[in-house]
Enzyme design. Structure first.
Site, PDB file in Angstrom:
ATOM      1  CB  SER A  47      -0.926   0.012   1.221  1.00 38.13           C
ATOM      2  OG  SER A  47      -0.164   0.031   2.413  1.00 38.13           O
ATOM      3  CB  CYS A  48       2.418   3.103   2.144  1.00 39.37           C
ATOM      4  SG  CYS A  48       2.879   2.061   3.545  1.00 39.37           S
ATOM      5  N   GLY A  49       4.703   1.189   0.195  1.00 41.42           N
ATOM      6  CA  GLY A  49       6.141   1.008   0.074  1.00 41.42           C
ATOM      7  C   GLY A  49       6.788   0.878   1.435  1.00 41.42           C
TER       8      GLY A  49
END
Length: 258
Positions: free
Chosen positions: A110-112
């Site tokens: 989702s967000c690295g």
């Protein structure tokens, strides 16, 4: 399992001088392979549709879901319209690992790498690597032999190979896949399933040396990892931290040793 690792495809061959001819050649097949663990959807890999059991075993070890074959109680393959689902049944002893890793993988997707906790998870400590005390002549011997042991690549020119090599460089087992990680997972999984150990040998891969391959080698108990392309800085660092011997940019007449 009816999905072949290579399929025939029609092309138009265009020569530099302008001549156009119809040709047919084998191309590597690639499809989604979904990994489920104890009924939980865990990951989807894009892979060559062969040796799926080997792939699933090696992948599970590399993900630290299992410590060995005793932790896998069963595996079922289910062809679906878009690919293949590999359903693993893991022992109760390791079942709690599934949820923890799924949550981590969801956070990554989702967000690295977004925060100290996630970074710590991405670069988890590795156990000490097995010691390799072989000679580099063995690496050259394996390098020269590997090409003849890659039938899928000979047909398609589009897949990676991973070989388990004895201490003297004799190649005992090879697996191929469109993905370098998948090829190594297949090799590790095949060794797990057959009870084959490294016995002071090493792995030779037809790819660059990435940190994920270093981690897979260490977790599989491989004493030395050799690759035909260059390493990344993180791969060299992770190998040094674990004490894994590396041989990279392997060619017929030279290699880099770290």
């Amino acid at each position: 399992m009816s999905n072949p690792a290579a399929v025939d495809q029609a092309f138009r061959r265009v020569a530099a001088e302008g001549a156009v001819t119809d040709v047919t050649r084998a191309i590597a097949n690639e499809m989604p392979i979904a990994i489920e663990c104890n009924g939980i959807a865990y990951a989807v890999l894009m892979a060559s549709p062969d040796a799926i059991e080997d792939l699933a075993y090696g992948f599970a070890l590399g993900e630290r879901l299992i410590d060995g074959t005793d932790d896998i109680r069963g595996i079922d393959l289910h062809p679906v319209a878009t690919g293949i689902v590999a359903r693993l049944t893991l022992a109760r002893r390791v079942a709690d690992r599934i949820g923890a890793r799924v949550r981590h993988r969801s956070s990554d997707a989702s967000c690295g790498l977004c925060g100290v906790e996630t970074l710590d998870q991405a670069l988890r400590p590795l156990p000490p690597a097995a010691r390799w005390d072989g000679e580099d002549d063995a690496v050259f011997r394996a390098y020269h032999a590997l090409c003849e042991l890659q039938p899928l690549n000979a047909a398609t020119g589009a897949v990676h190979g991973a070989a388990a090599c004895a201490r003297d460089g004799t190649i005992g087992l090879v697996r191929e896949d469109v993905g370098r990680h998948n090829a190594f997972d297949k090799l590790i999984g095949a060794m797990l399933r057959s009870g084959q150990g490294w016995d002071g040998g090493f792995a030779l891969l037809t790819s660059r040396c990435s940190y994920e391959l270093v981690e897979k080698a260490v977790l599989a108990g491989c004493p030395m990892l050799a690759t035909i392309s260059a390493p990344t800085q993180l791969a060299v660092t992770r190998a040094a931290e674990a004490g894994l011997a590396l041989r990279t940019l392997v060619r017929g007449d030279a290699l880099l040793a770290t």
